[in-house]
Design an enzyme around this catalytic site. Structure first.
Site, PDB file in Angstrom:
ATOM      1  N   GLY A   1       0.816  -1.216   0.000  1.00  0.00           N
ATOM      2  CA  GLY A   1       0.000   0.000   0.000  1.00  0.00           C
ATOM      3  C   GLY A   1       0.848   1.264   0.000  1.00  0.00           C
ATOM      4  O   GLY A   1       0.522   2.251  -0.660  1.00  0.00           O
ATOM      5  N   THR A   2       1.949   1.236   0.731  1.00  0.00           N
ATOM      6  CA  THR A   2       2.799   2.422   0.836  1.00  0.00           C
ATOM      7  C   THR A   2       3.333   2.832  -0.532  1.00  0.00           C
ATOM      8  O   THR A   2       3.265   4.003  -0.927  1.00  0.00           O
ATOM      9  CB  THR A   2       3.968   2.139   1.811  1.00  0.00           C
ATOM     10  OG1 THR A   2       3.411   1.818   3.085  1.00  0.00           O
ATOM     11  CG2 THR A   2       4.890   3.333   1.936  1.00  0.00           C
TER      12      THR A   2
ATOM     13  N   ASN B   1      -7.631   3.720   8.940  1.00  0.00           N
ATOM     14  CA  ASN B   1      -7.051   2.514   9.521  1.00  0.00           C
ATOM     15  C   ASN B   1      -7.019   2.538  11.040  1.00  0.00           C
ATOM     16  O   ASN B   1      -6.938   1.500  11.673  1.00  0.00           O
ATOM     17  CB  ASN B   1      -5.636   2.294   8.976  1.00  0.00           C
ATOM     18  CG  ASN B   1      -4.801   3.541   9.044  1.00  0.00           C
ATOM     19  OD1 ASN B   1      -5.147   4.564   8.447  1.00  0.00           O
ATOM     20  ND2 ASN B   1      -3.697   3.484   9.765  1.00  0.00           N
TER      21      ASN B   1
ATOM     22  N   GLN C   1      -7.799  -0.391   3.616  1.00  0.00           N
ATOM     23  CA  GLN C   1      -8.560  -1.049   4.688  1.00  0.00           C
ATOM     24  C   GLN C   1      -9.882  -1.660   4.234  1.00  0.00           C
ATOM     25  O   GLN C   1     -10.483  -2.430   4.979  1.00  0.00           O
ATOM     26  CB  GLN C   1      -8.807  -0.059   5.842  1.00  0.00           C
ATOM     27  CG  GLN C   1      -7.554   0.276   6.637  1.00  0.00           C
ATOM     28  CD  GLN C   1      -6.995  -0.917   7.423  1.00  0.00           C
ATOM     29  OE1 GLN C   1      -7.705  -1.866   7.758  1.00  0.00           O
ATOM     30  NE2 GLN C   1      -5.700  -0.885   7.698  1.00  0.00           N
TER      31      GLN C   1
ATOM     32  N   ALA D   1      -2.042  -6.551  -0.066  1.00  0.00           N
ATOM     33  CA  ALA D   1      -2.541  -7.929   0.079  1.00  0.00           C
ATOM     34  C   ALA D   1      -2.656  -8.400   1.523  1.00  0.00           C
ATOM     35  O   ALA D   1      -3.550  -9.177   1.854  1.00  0.00           O
ATOM     36  CB  ALA D   1      -1.626  -8.879  -0.703  1.00  0.00           C
ATOM     37  N   HIS D   2      -1.751  -7.940   2.399  1.00  0.00           N
ATOM     38  CA  HIS D   2      -1.768  -8.513   3.760  1.00  0.00           C
ATOM     39  C   HIS D   2      -2.939  -8.015   4.596  1.00  0.00           C
ATOM     40  O   HIS D   2      -3.137  -8.456   5.724  1.00  0.00           O
ATOM     41  CB  HIS D   2      -0.428  -8.306   4.478  1.00  0.00           C
ATOM     42  CG  HIS D   2      -0.093  -6.902   4.881  1.00  0.00           C
ATOM     43  ND1 HIS D   2       0.088  -6.536   6.194  1.00  0.00           N
ATOM     44  CD2 HIS D   2       0.104  -5.791   4.158  1.00  0.00           C
ATOM     45  CE1 HIS D   2       0.411  -5.240   6.251  1.00  0.00           C
ATOM     46  NE2 HIS D   2       0.424  -4.774   5.035  1.00  0.00           N
TER      47      HIS D   2
ATOM     48  N   THR E   1      11.996  -7.027 -11.046  1.00  0.00           N
ATOM     49  CA  THR E   1      11.413  -8.368 -11.224  1.00  0.00           C
ATOM     50  C   THR E   1      10.208  -8.522 -10.298  1.00  0.00           C
ATOM     51  O   THR E   1      10.276  -8.204  -9.110  1.00  0.00           O
ATOM     52  CB  THR E   1      12.475  -9.448 -10.911  1.00  0.00           C
ATOM     53  OG1 THR E   1      13.576  -9.227 -11.787  1.00  0.00           O
ATOM     54  CG2 THR E   1      11.932 -10.844 -11.101  1.00  0.00           C
TER      55      THR E   1
ATOM     56  N   CYS F   1       2.490   1.280  11.676  1.00  0.00           N
ATOM     57  CA  CYS F   1       3.650   1.996  11.133  1.00  0.00           C
ATOM     58  C   CYS F   1       4.093   3.127  12.048  1.00  0.00           C
ATOM     59  O   CYS F   1       5.241   3.526  12.037  1.00  0.00           O
ATOM     60  CB  CYS F   1       3.323   2.559   9.758  1.00  0.00           C
ATOM     61  SG  CYS F   1       2.468   1.379   8.733  1.00  0.00           S
TER      62      CYS F   1
HETATM   63  N1  PLP Z   1      -2.730   2.835   3.848  1.00  0.00           N
HETATM   64  C1  PLP Z   1      -3.474   2.401   4.873  1.00  0.00           C
HETATM   65  C2  PLP Z   1      -4.817   2.996   5.109  1.00  0.00           C
HETATM   66  C3  PLP Z   1      -2.999   1.388   5.712  1.00  0.00           C
HETATM   67  O1  PLP Z   1      -3.730   0.952   6.733  1.00  0.00           O
HETATM   68  C4  PLP Z   1      -1.711   0.853   5.453  1.00  0.00           C
HETATM   69  C5  PLP Z   1      -1.138  -0.189   6.349  1.00  0.00           C
HETATM   70  O2  PLP Z   1      -1.396  -0.206   7.532  1.00  0.00           O
HETATM   71  C6  PLP Z   1      -0.981   1.338   4.351  1.00  0.00           C
HETATM   72  C7  PLP Z   1      -1.513   2.328   3.579  1.00  0.00           C
HETATM   73  C8  PLP Z   1       0.381   0.791   4.028  1.00  0.00           C
HETATM   74  O3  PLP Z   1       0.273  -0.475   3.455  1.00  0.00           O
HETATM   75  P1  PLP Z   1       1.556  -1.465   3.426  1.00  0.00           P
HETATM   76  O4  PLP Z   1       1.711  -1.988   4.793  1.00  0.00           O
HETATM   77  O5  PLP Z   1       1.170  -2.520   2.452  1.00  0.00           O
HETATM   78  O6  PLP Z   1       2.708  -0.660   2.941  1.00  0.00           O
END
Ligand code: PLP
Length: 381
Positions: free
Chosen positions: A72-73, A152, A180, A201-202, A236, A327
């Site tokens: 996501g980041t 989140n 989310q 995905a996680h 890759t 995070c």
């Molecule tokens: N955006 C939101 C709303 C999230 O909750 C998160 C992860 O907690 C992220 C972005 C970041 O995703 P990733 O952990 O896959 O980098």
């Protein structure tokens, strides 16, 4: 072996579904590179494109609009930075309770002198004020707007359809962090004129370290190098992760009604336990079923009732929960989301986020609430 735990931190990361792991296994073991033209490479390339097609079909997108990322980041970074670059955007309008993947990227873009950024006003639940967004759009019609689907930390849902419609009306672009909600099966980009989304995905029982960005129009590559992802993201591909993610998403969309029911039942239970066991708790974010994520509950306990070690008390009882996003935890700072809601730091330091999923039972929520009650400075019951 990790100790026996009660896991109430699904918003940080959901456990990998064993079925997903089985689907991934041959691709973890497979030899070759999906960019190679020989048989081994072609086998992986076919799996990659099949995964892309699966995700595109679920979302109502075209396969070429899906770009695989490391999570996501990266998807947030890519969408914001490269939309600015590609379309010459000079203004970003943002929700102040976004994830740091969005906020820190915007801060950097401002710092680099590339954009001006304006926060959109929010209410006490953290929901953006559509009138204020419209006022800002009148002044900055060519802006990029960044407002997530569900927060989140507190679970508040944003009026994403109205936001997309306003952006369309004024000619602005809309980026929505859907991390989310992706596992809830709510996202269909053919029914919702969003320009970019980020997913991971996680959060839907897939592996960590893989995600995707949807983009309605091509933007420049964020990671430069080879020609992978049709030149949109070099490197890759994480083939096993991508195959696992597509399978996990397909399963999520298939089971969405049952999942929503399961999460909503647990939310009702969590709210009822909170009322009986911790009547002094105050909910952060929108407590209503229509206005919030069904798998997230965030609340705080008043400083005269609780110390600031609530997560430690839970941890000692074997309960995994968070006070802020995974995070940001460990930073020592109170959550920027709770701060944006106007919560004083001493209250924010006594906030707990419980989040649940398929593996959660009512007893788990009860254990968490009872542990918190026992930790109170002057217990009520
Ligand atoms: N955006 C939101 C709303 C999230 O909750 C998160 C992860 O907690 C992220 C972005 C970041 O995703 P990733 O952990 O896959 O980098």
């Amino acid at each position: 072996m990790p100790p026996k735990i009660v896991y109430l931190d699904y918003a940080a990361s959901a456990p990998l579904d064993p079925e997903v792991l089985e689907v991934m296994r041959p691709y973890l073991e497979a030899v070759g590179n999906p960019s190679s033209t020989h048989a081994a490479g072609r086998f992986l390339r076919a799996a990659l494109e099949e995964a892309r097609q699966t995700i595109a079909d679920l979302l109502g997108a075209a396969p070429g609009e899906i770009v695989f990322t490391s999570g996501g980041t990266e998807a947030d970074n890519h969408a914001l930075r490269k939309a600015v670059d590609t379309f010459g955007i000079s203004t970003i309008l943002f929700n102040p309770t976004e994830h740091h993947a969005v906020l820190h990227t915007i801060e950097d873009l401002v710092h680099e002198g590339k954009i001006e950024a304006y926060p959109i006003a929010i209410d006490t639940y953290g929901r953006i004020n559509l009138n204020h967004l419209e006022e800002l759009l009148k002044k900055h019609p060519k802006a990029l707007v960044s407002v997530m689907y569900a927060n989140n930390e507190i679970g508040t849902l944003q009026p994403v359809r109205e936001i997309a419609a306003l952006c369309q009306q004024y000619g602005a672009l809309y980026h929505c962090d859907t991390v989310q909600v992706m596992g809830l099966g709510w996202v269909r980009v053919d029914e919702w004129p969003v320009d970019f989304i980020a997913a991971s995905a996680h959060k839907f029982y897939g592996p960590k370290g893989v995600g995707f960005m949807y983009r309605r129009r091509p933007i420049r590559s964020f990671i430069t190098g080879g020609a992978q992802e049709r030149g949109q993201r070099a490197g890759t591909e994480n083939i096993a992760g991508i195959v696992g993610m597509a399978f996990a998403l397909q399963k999520a969309y298939k089971q969405k009604d049952a999942y929503l029911k399961h999460l909503s039942t647990l939310k009702a239970e969590a709210l009822s336990l909170l009322q009986t066991l911790l009547p002094e708790a105050r909910i952060n974010g929108d407590p209503s079923p229509e206005g919030s994520h069904p798998g997230i509950l965030n609340f705080y306990l008043p400083p005269e009732k609780a110390d600031d070690l609530l997560l430690v008390h839970l941890d000692l009882a074997g309960v995994c929960a968070s006070g802020t996003s995974a995070c940001a935890s460990g930073s020592g700072h109170p959550s920027h989301v709770l701060e944006a809601l106007g919560l004083p730091a001493e209250a924010a330091m006594r906030a707990v986020r419980l989040s649940w999923g398929w593996g959660t039972e009512k007893e788990h929520l009860k254990l968490a609430m009872e542990t918190l009650r026992e930790s109170l400075l002057s217990p009520t019951a």
